[in-house]
Motif scaffolding. Structure first.
Motif, PDB file in Angstrom:
ATOM      1  N   ILE A 107    -103.783  42.021 -94.655  1.00  0.00           N
ATOM      2  CA  ILE A 107    -105.212  41.721 -94.660  1.00  0.00           C
ATOM      3  C   ILE A 107    -105.558  41.025 -95.967  1.00  0.00           C
ATOM      4  N   SER A 108    -106.136  39.836 -95.843  1.00  0.00           N
ATOM      5  CA  SER A 108    -106.516  39.048 -97.013  1.00  0.00           C
ATOM      6  C   SER A 108    -107.999  39.231 -97.344  1.00  0.00           C
ATOM      7  N   ARG A 109    -108.836  39.195 -96.307  1.00  0.00           N
ATOM      8  CA  ARG A 109    -110.286  39.371 -96.480  1.00  0.00           C
ATOM      9  C   ARG A 109    -110.840  40.071 -95.249  1.00  0.00           C
ATOM     10  N   ALA A 110    -111.938  40.788 -95.428  1.00  0.00           N
ATOM     11  CA  ALA A 110    -112.579  41.466 -94.305  1.00  0.00           C
ATOM     12  C   ALA A 110    -114.084  41.477 -94.504  1.00  0.00           C
TER      13      ALA A 110
ATOM     14  N   THR B 169    -112.408  51.147 -89.768  1.00  0.00           N
ATOM     15  CA  THR B 169    -111.483  51.437 -90.862  1.00  0.00           C
ATOM     16  C   THR B 169    -111.001  52.877 -90.765  1.00  0.00           C
TER      17      THR B 169
ATOM     18  N   ILE C  89    -116.055  34.549 -92.390  1.00  0.00           N
ATOM     19  CA  ILE C  89    -114.972  33.945 -93.159  1.00  0.00           C
ATOM     20  C   ILE C  89    -114.613  32.608 -92.525  1.00  0.00           C
TER      21      ILE C  89
ATOM     22  N   LEU D  59    -107.251  34.572 -88.018  1.00  0.00           N
ATOM     23  CA  LEU D  59    -108.639  34.952 -88.296  1.00  0.00           C
ATOM     24  C   LEU D  59    -109.212  35.583 -87.036  1.00  0.00           C
TER      25      LEU D  59
ATOM     26  N   ASP E 131    -115.618  39.436 -89.785  1.00  0.00           N
ATOM     27  CA  ASP E 131    -114.347  38.770 -89.543  1.00  0.00           C
ATOM     28  C   ASP E 131    -113.241  39.454 -90.326  1.00  0.00           C
ATOM     29  N   LEU E 132    -112.009  39.218 -89.897  1.00  0.00           N
ATOM     30  CA  LEU E 132    -110.842  39.764 -90.566  1.00  0.00           C
ATOM     31  C   LEU E 132    -109.801  38.656 -90.674  1.00  0.00           C
ATOM     32  N   LEU E 133    -109.358  38.371 -91.897  1.00  0.00           N
ATOM     33  CA  LEU E 133    -108.358  37.331 -92.136  1.00  0.00           C
ATOM     34  C   LEU E 133    -107.042  37.990 -92.511  1.00  0.00           C
TER      35      LEU E 133
ATOM     36  N   LYS F  45    -112.486  36.830 -85.425  1.00  0.00           N
ATOM     37  CA  LYS F  45    -113.905  36.568 -85.670  1.00  0.00           C
ATOM     38  C   LYS F  45    -114.815  37.464 -84.839  1.00  0.00           C
TER      39      LYS F  45
END
Length: 80
Positions: free
Chosen positions: A54-57, A37, A61, A29, A46-48, A31
């Motif tokens: 990449i799961s979430r951005a 992009t 998170i 993660l 945050d970027l997971l 943070k």
């Protein structure tokens, strides 16, 4: 006896939550950075990353249990 039960209930609830959460040693993660992009400009958040993908951005998170957390405050995160 009632005081003992009152003290045990929060511990039991935390234990149940931990059992339901899957530990993710393969998760990272990042943070609080500025996310750049390739096609949509930039955003704060945050970027997971899980299993190298990449799961979430964006936004805030919560870290998965066991994830490595990197503080990117004041830094830029970009693909590549």
């Amino acid at each position: 006896m009632l005081n003992v039960l009152r003290n045990l209930i929060p511990a039991l609830l935390l234990g149940l939550l931990a059992l339901g959460s899957e530990a993710r040693a393969d998760a990272i993660l990042i943070k609080g950075g500025t996310l750049l992009t390739a096609s949509h400009g930039s955003a704060q958040g945050d970027l997971l990353v899980i299993d190298g993908k990449i799961s979430r951005a964006g936004g805030s998170i919560p870290p998965p249990l066991g994830a490595r957390v990197i503080d990117a405050t004041g830094r830029f995160v970009m693909p590549g």
